[in-house]
Design a protein around this motif. Structure first.
Motif, PDB file in Angstrom:
ATOM      1  N   THR A 290    -187.906  42.556   3.351  1.00  0.00           N
ATOM      2  CA  THR A 290    -187.497  41.914   2.089  1.00  0.00           C
ATOM      3  C   THR A 290    -186.017  41.594   2.177  1.00  0.00           C
ATOM      4  OG1 THR A 290    -189.162  42.941   0.665  1.00  0.00           O
ATOM      5  CG2 THR A 290    -187.120  42.302  -0.400  1.00  0.00           C
ATOM      6  N   ALA A 291    -185.622  40.424   1.620  1.00  0.00           N
ATOM      7  CA  ALA A 291    -184.205  40.072   1.580  1.00  0.00           C
ATOM      8  C   ALA A 291    -183.916  39.242   0.343  1.00  0.00           C
ATOM      9  CB  ALA A 291    -183.820  39.293   2.842  1.00  0.00           C
ATOM     10  N   SER A 292    -182.655  39.301  -0.080  1.00  0.00           N
ATOM     11  CA  SER A 292    -182.154  38.454  -1.162  1.00  0.00           C
ATOM     12  C   SER A 292    -181.307  37.374  -0.496  1.00  0.00           C
ATOM     13  CB  SER A 292    -181.341  39.295  -2.136  1.00  0.00           C
ATOM     14  OG  SER A 292    -180.944  38.518  -3.242  1.00  0.00           O
ATOM     15  N   VAL A 293    -181.749  36.124  -0.620  1.00  0.00           N
ATOM     16  CA  VAL A 293    -181.310  35.077   0.306  1.00  0.00           C
ATOM     17  C   VAL A 293    -180.707  33.880  -0.429  1.00  0.00           C
ATOM     18  CG1 VAL A 293    -182.154  33.498   2.099  1.00  0.00           C
ATOM     19  CG2 VAL A 293    -183.112  35.794   1.931  1.00  0.00           C
ATOM     20  N   PHE A 294    -179.517  33.471   0.006  1.00  0.00           N
ATOM     21  CA  PHE A 294    -178.934  32.214  -0.455  1.00  0.00           C
ATOM     22  C   PHE A 294    -179.524  31.066   0.368  1.00  0.00           C
ATOM     23  CE2 PHE A 294    -174.782  32.794  -2.901  1.00  0.00           C
ATOM     24  CZ  PHE A 294    -175.063  34.078  -3.314  1.00  0.00           C
ATOM     25  N   ALA A 295    -179.927  29.985  -0.308  1.00  0.00           N
ATOM     26  CA  ALA A 295    -180.261  28.743   0.382  1.00  0.00           C
ATOM     27  C   ALA A 295    -179.003  27.866   0.357  1.00  0.00           C
ATOM     28  CB  ALA A 295    -181.447  28.075  -0.308  1.00  0.00           C
ATOM     29  N   THR A 296    -179.133  26.559   0.278  1.00  0.00           N
ATOM     30  CA  THR A 296    -177.960  25.693   0.076  1.00  0.00           C
ATOM     31  C   THR A 296    -178.097  25.045  -1.305  1.00  0.00           C
ATOM     32  OG1 THR A 296    -179.010  23.716   0.968  1.00  0.00           O
ATOM     33  CG2 THR A 296    -177.852  25.131   2.538  1.00  0.00           C
TER      34      THR A 296
END
Ligand code: GUN
Ligand code: ZN
Length: 450
Positions: free
Chosen positions: A149-155
């Motif tokens: 699991t991760a908390s992810v920035f896109a663009t």
């Protein structure tokens, strides 16, 4: 690979049953600086019973298998990881998937590095195929490093979120992601508008939030790249939909702090900017939180927000030392994170070694048990997902990893000379990396096998 099934799996019966055998470790709470024995469970010959992808029971192998209902033991798929450490999947609380291609770009400090490397890399995501190829690469590398699991920035581009969630969904992963909101102080081709950014976010929320295991996280990059109007609208959207998450950056770098002071002269502090717009409550996750005083840590904690501790990134960019012990004393939820691409790798074992060294610089070296708590249950608690993931308590989703204690000659040599579990875990976190990951399971099923 699992010795018993050698990677082959029996056909799914109507109810899928799995048994996992290995050295089981999981956490019920933070063991703190003193290895609180009530905070963790270790079963040297341990077992997990998994039914339809969820933990049914965890305990000593002999007792667990003796208590199974009739027929379950005989029909179950057995994953035999004897001799390996079985842990809940790692939780990486903060990373930027579009920055995988600029890892290890010669640093200077945050603001130069953003302008010189990060913004050009993110601009290339205007091409949807670049986003799709990057998303597949990053999700596969996360699994190979034991992160489930991760908390992810896109663009800033909405299709960058579609690409990431599609890759996560295809692998059955529990993931959070969001479109970067950024309407000022950035290159024109990465700039949205306050109203446009909200409309895009709303469409993505409708498409992805709560679909399977996916959750949407509103993603204002950080205070300097959002107008007050964008932050205000973001706070309104966050409050309007219970269950939404928010991720941003807070108090990473001294020049960034000066800049926020100039941009928001009427606000008392950087933290106050986010609090003013309702961006620091439950399910809000703030990366870094280095340059906060004791009162600010208490205030952030009291609001229910969480911090992502990114030791590798903080060392790489020379940002400073996050005070983990003071943050936990203040009651702050803290998860561990790589912060790819300022972090230089996907391994949360390496991040633990870096966290230990940061702790040393502050006179509070991280104990191993607290470290493995941070990388699993601590991250789940920071994300408000501990009812789903992060431990082997009954009902949790069965994302787990098997780690080889002796994956390198140095680890093997050291392990032969350890006597306690704490010593073994400490050596693993200081010397280990993705070479230790024997297998990563998602909802019970093997998703990566070494
Ligand atoms: N602050 C604002 N954007 C970023 C980013 O992409 N990486 C890091 N480390 N800090 C940031
Ligand atoms: Zn970041």
């Amino acid at each position: 690979p699992c010795r018993r099934c050698r990677g082959r799996e029996r056909p799914m019966s109507i109810v899928s049953n799995r048994l996992v055998r290995g050295q089981l470790l999981h956490f019920l709470a933070d063991p703190g600086m003193g290895d609180d024995p009530a905070a963790w469970q270790f079963f040297d010959d341990g077992g997990l019973w998994i039914r339809d992808g969820r933990i049914q029971a965890a305990g000593p192998w002999a007792a667990l298998t003796a208590a199974l209902p009739p027929g379950v033991g005989e029909s179950a798929t057995v994953h035999d990881y004897r001799g390996h450490l079985v842990l809940p999947g790692f939780v990486d609380c903060h990373l930027h998937y579009p920055q995988a291609g600029v890892i290890a770009s010669y640093g200077r400090q945050l603001l130069d590095w953003l302008n010189d490397y990060v913004f050009p890399a993110e601009a290339r995501f205007a091409d949807a195929s670049e986003a799709e190829r990057s998303a597949a690469f990053v999700v596969d590398r996360l699994l190979a490093h034991g992160t489930t699991t991760a908390s992810v920035f896109a663009t800033v581009h909405p299709h960058s979120v579609d690409a990431f969630f599609a890759a996560a969904e295809a692998r059955g992963l529990r993931m959070l992601c969001g479109k970067v909101l950024m309407d000022r102080n950035c290159p024109p081709d990465l700039r949205d508008t306050a109203a446009g950014g909200m409309a895009d976010s709303l469409r993505l929320i409708e498409r992805w939030h709560g679909r399977g295991r996916l959750r949407y996280s509103l993603t204002p990059r950080f205070a300097p790249t959002s107008s007050p109007e964008q932050l205000r609208l973001c706070g309104e959207l966050l409050a309007s939909q219970p269950g939404l998450h928010l991720q941003t950056h807070l108090a990473e770098n001294p020049c960034e702090l000066d800049w926020v002071r100039q941009l928001f002269p009427t606000r008392g502090s950087y933290l106050d900017v986010y609090q003013h717009y309702g961006l620091a409550g439950p399910r809000s996750l703030h990366a870094h939180c280095i340059h906060l005083d004791a009162a600010e840590r208490r205030s952030l904690a009291a609001g229910g927000a969480a911090a992502a501790f990114c030791p590798g990134s903080n060392l790489f960019l020379g940002s400073g030392f996050f005070n983990l012990d003071a943050s936990r004393e203040a009651g702050l939820r803290v998860g561990l994170a790589t912060d790819i691409g300022a972090g230089t790798g996907f391994s949360l074992l390496r991040a633990l070694a870096q966290a230990y060294e940061v702790g040393q610089a502050l006179g509070a070296p991280l104990p191993a048990l607290r470290g493995f708590y941070l990388a699993t249950l601590g991250g789940a608690q920071a994300l408000y997902l501990d009812d789903c993931i992060g431990s082997f308590q009954p009902g949790r989703e069965a994302d787990f990893i098997a780690l080889d204690w002796a994956a390198t000659p140095e680890l093997a040599w050291r392990m032969e000379r350890t006597t306690t579990l704490a010593e073994r875990l400490f050596a693993l976190m200081m010397l280990g990396d993705e070479r230790c990951v024997v297998a990563t399971h998602v909802m019970g099923e093997a998703a990566f096998v070494r």
